[in-house]
Each structure stands twice: as structure tokens, then as C-alpha cells.
Design a protein around this motif. Sequence first.
Motif, mmCIF file in Angstrom:
data_model
loop_
_atom_site.group_PDB
_atom_site.id
_atom_site.type_symbol
_atom_site.label_atom_id
_atom_site.label_comp_id
_atom_site.label_asym_id
_atom_site.label_seq_id
_atom_site.Cartn_x
_atom_site.Cartn_y
_atom_site.Cartn_z
ATOM 1 N N GLY A 206 -12.131 -4.211 -4.897
ATOM 2 C CA GLY A 206 -12.833 -2.940 -5.058
ATOM 3 C C GLY A 206 -13.659 -2.923 -6.327
ATOM 4 O O GLY A 206 -13.290 -3.542 -7.327
ATOM 5 N N GLN A 207 -14.765 -2.205 -6.299
ATOM 6 C CA GLN A 207 -15.700 -2.243 -7.426
ATOM 7 C C GLN A 207 -15.815 -0.925 -8.189
ATOM 8 O O GLN A 207 -15.937 -0.933 -9.412
ATOM 9 C CB GLN A 207 -17.090 -2.662 -6.926
ATOM 10 C CG GLN A 207 -17.104 -4.063 -6.344
ATOM 11 C CD GLN A 207 -18.430 -4.400 -5.677
ATOM 12 O OE1 GLN A 207 -19.329 -3.560 -5.592
ATOM 13 N NE2 GLN A 207 -18.548 -5.616 -5.175
ATOM 14 N N GLU A 208 -15.796 0.194 -7.507
ATOM 15 C CA GLU A 208 -15.965 1.486 -8.171
ATOM 16 C C GLU A 208 -14.833 2.424 -7.742
ATOM 17 O O GLU A 208 -14.731 2.794 -6.579
ATOM 18 C CB GLU A 208 -17.324 2.099 -7.836
ATOM 19 C CG GLU A 208 -18.502 1.280 -8.343
ATOM 20 C CD GLU A 208 -19.838 1.887 -7.977
ATOM 21 O OE1 GLU A 208 -19.886 3.135 -7.770
ATOM 22 O OE2 GLU A 208 -20.836 1.144 -7.886
ATOM 23 N N PHE A 209 -14.003 2.791 -8.715
ATOM 24 C CA PHE A 209 -12.836 3.646 -8.472
ATOM 25 C C PHE A 209 -13.014 4.937 -9.259
ATOM 26 O O PHE A 209 -13.209 4.907 -10.473
ATOM 27 C CB PHE A 209 -11.564 2.929 -8.910
ATOM 28 C CG PHE A 209 -10.291 3.695 -8.681
ATOM 29 C CD1 PHE A 209 -9.509 3.449 -7.570
ATOM 30 C CD2 PHE A 209 -9.864 4.660 -9.591
ATOM 31 C CE1 PHE A 209 -8.319 4.141 -7.353
ATOM 32 C CE2 PHE A 209 -8.681 5.365 -9.392
ATOM 33 C CZ PHE A 209 -7.903 5.100 -8.268
ATOM 34 N N GLY B 4 -13.953 -3.728 3.057
ATOM 35 C CA GLY B 4 -15.353 -3.507 2.704
ATOM 36 C C GLY B 4 -15.656 -2.185 2.039
ATOM 37 O O GLY B 4 -16.826 -1.903 1.729
ATOM 38 N N LYS B 5 -14.640 -1.361 1.806
ATOM 39 C CA LYS B 5 -14.858 -0.086 1.110
ATOM 40 C C LYS B 5 -14.801 -0.361 -0.396
ATOM 41 O O LYS B 5 -13.743 -0.304 -1.031
ATOM 42 C CB LYS B 5 -13.790 0.935 1.505
ATOM 43 C CG LYS B 5 -13.659 1.167 3.003
ATOM 44 C CD LYS B 5 -14.878 1.844 3.594
ATOM 45 C CE LYS B 5 -14.655 2.197 5.065
ATOM 46 N NZ LYS B 5 -15.852 2.797 5.685
ATOM 47 N N LYS B 6 -15.926 -0.692 -0.975
ATOM 48 C CA LYS B 6 -15.965 -1.128 -2.363
ATOM 49 C C LYS B 6 -16.017 0.025 -3.358
ATOM 50 O O LYS B 6 -15.796 -0.168 -4.552
ATOM 51 C CB LYS B 6 -17.172 -2.048 -2.585
ATOM 52 C CG LYS B 6 -17.145 -3.303 -1.697
ATOM 53 C CD LYS B 6 -15.875 -4.124 -1.930
ATOM 54 C CE LYS B 6 -15.866 -5.388 -1.086
ATOM 55 N NZ LYS B 6 -14.628 -6.173 -1.257
ATOM 56 N N ARG B 7 -16.325 1.221 -2.877
ATOM 57 C CA ARG B 7 -16.364 2.402 -3.743
ATOM 58 C C ARG B 7 -15.474 3.475 -3.131
ATOM 59 O O ARG B 7 -15.716 3.898 -1.992
ATOM 60 C CB ARG B 7 -17.794 2.935 -3.891
ATOM 61 C CG ARG B 7 -18.755 1.977 -4.572
ATOM 62 C CD ARG B 7 -20.096 2.645 -4.868
ATOM 63 N NE ARG B 7 -20.774 3.035 -3.632
ATOM 64 C CZ ARG B 7 -21.633 2.260 -2.974
ATOM 65 N NH1 ARG B 7 -21.909 1.038 -3.421
ATOM 66 N NH2 ARG B 7 -22.227 2.694 -1.887
#
Length: 351
Positions: free
Chosen positions: A319-322, A284-287
Amino acid sequence: MKDMPASPSAHAPADHPAIASEKIGILIANLGTPDSYDYWPMRRYLSEFLSDKRVIDYPSWKWQPLLQTVILSKRPFASGKAYKTIWNEADNESPLLTITKQQTAKLAAAMQAEYGDRVMVDFCMRYGNPSTKSKVRAMVDAGCRKILFFPLYPHYAGATSASANDQFFRALMAEPWQPVARTVEPYFDHPLYIEALAQSIERAYAELPNRPDILVCSYHGMPERYLHEGDPYHCQCQKTTRLLRERLGWEETELTSTFQSVFGPEEWLKPYTVDEVARLAKAGKKRIAVCAPAFSADCVETLEEINDEIRESFEGAGGQEFTYIPCLNDEDTHIEALGAVIRENLKGWIG
């Protein structure tokens, strides 16, 4: 400030060989770089690197045939491809070399502003060019009767700090008139280094539209066996993360330590960055943001491995934002920290 001692040549016979005025050399060192991303320069570089007993400690009779026939027939192509994606084409050199030149120029300006012509600042590479031996020779020729050798690795590891020191000592062995020498201890917990790291993270976070769910401090890996054999690297990395968290005022859940660049069949220090970022995405850590505290300058392991392989692992797992936070490089806060370390290690030599 006191003047340096007069050159012995001032009282020597007329036919005595010229002796340069005495100086103190400050020689900073980094890992190294191939001369090009083409096959043969890459092969030469990788052969030197992977033949280092501090890096791969397998028996030569077992390792060298495998290295020279199997590994070096293929790996230069893959490594060259990675280097090509980040190569500084304008100067025809790797980013590590470009950044190290910039760091050296700023450190030289800072040291000369304080000590004048009594010091000489230069850099070398453990593998590739410019070689440690050539730079030690140049410093001795320039009159450096004392040399402070500074491997730009915040954390001690046998494969990095010790290997660089080994090469420095080998260079000293070739000198007829050997200078007095000091090596700089790791600076992983130096307050100014921690401050420089913290400020770089605060600046990066301030520019993001959304705060990352977690900061991943990705350190270069090493075989886990080395830890059990007494190498302090793992413990020093963990302390850097803790000190960084305390300086930032964050909770333990807001950052974590991982290890990258796994090579060979052995178990390495864990968690592996490439696997951990995927696990975080699935949890759940998408960013996320990633920094690399063990690297003093951006290089193929950060610009290509983190921004390509590790980013891909995170995004592939949902993941969405790296965000990759660059190394400290030649930032003023970093140069200030390195300058402080140098001044501390020059005590007793110059005032």
C-alpha cells in the motif's frame, strides 16, 4: 420553562439535614483509561478491565489464575508502551480522557444554555478514574433526583454498553435515596450521527491530493460467539456502514466494514482490519482511508493501533497512501448529535 419543584427542605424542621435543590443529572460514560502508562497503573487498569465478565466470560477459576500470573506480568509493559506513544504529556493523561473532558464541557454548555441550572452534566469511566460510583455519588449530593446515563458507544455490545450500565446500576445500589434513572439506547442509526460521520469523511477527502480507492470502516471487534448468542453489535455496525454509504451517495465498492483489536484464541468478527488492509493492498487498492465509527473519541485503539499496526500491515503489503480519519471527538456536528440524543431521552423529565 417551568421551574423545578421546590426543595423539601423549604418546609422541613430547622434541624433537618440540608437537601440540595433538585436537578437532573446527565452522566456520560466512556470505556476508561489508566492513570499512567507505567507498569502498576497499567496493571490495575487492565486487571479491572479484563476481570469484567462482560468482556471475558470464561469461568473465574479458569481465567483469573491465567490473567493474574501470565497475562498481567507481561501485558502492562506492551500496553504501557502503546499508551506512551500517544500520551497527552502536557496534562499527564490519555487522549481519551482529554477528549471526554472536551466533549463534556461542550455538552454542558449546550444543555445549560437550554435548561439552565436545572441540569448537571458530568462524565465517568467504566474502568479507572473518574469512577462511575464517584460521579453518581457527586450527582446525588448535588441534588440530582433523576439521572440520565449515557454510554458513549454508538453501537450496543454486552462488553461496552451493557457493562457500563451494569456499573451504573451497581452505583445506584449504594445510594440510600436512589434517584430515578434512565439509560440511553444506542444511536448507531441516528440521522445526526450519520450526518456527522459523513461530513467528517467529506472534509477529510476534500483535503487529500488523491481520492482513496476505498474507505475502511474499522469497528472494534468481539468474539464471533457473542453474535450467535444474540448480541446485536455486528448487525448495528453493518447498518451504520450502509447508512453512511447511502448518505455519501457512494457505490458499495467504495467502502467496507472490518473489525479490529482481536484478543485471545477465539474466532472474532471478520474480516480483521489488520488482515483486510493487507489484502486490499495486494488486490491493487494502493490508497485507502480508515475511519472508526464505533469510537466516540480517539484512544489507543485508533491513535496507536490503526495508525501503527494497521498502517504497517497495509504499507508492508504494498500500500502507498494510508489516511486515518479521526473520530468525531468534540466536533460541533458530533456534539449536536449527542445533544439531540440527550434531549430525546429527557422527554417527560424536563421541558
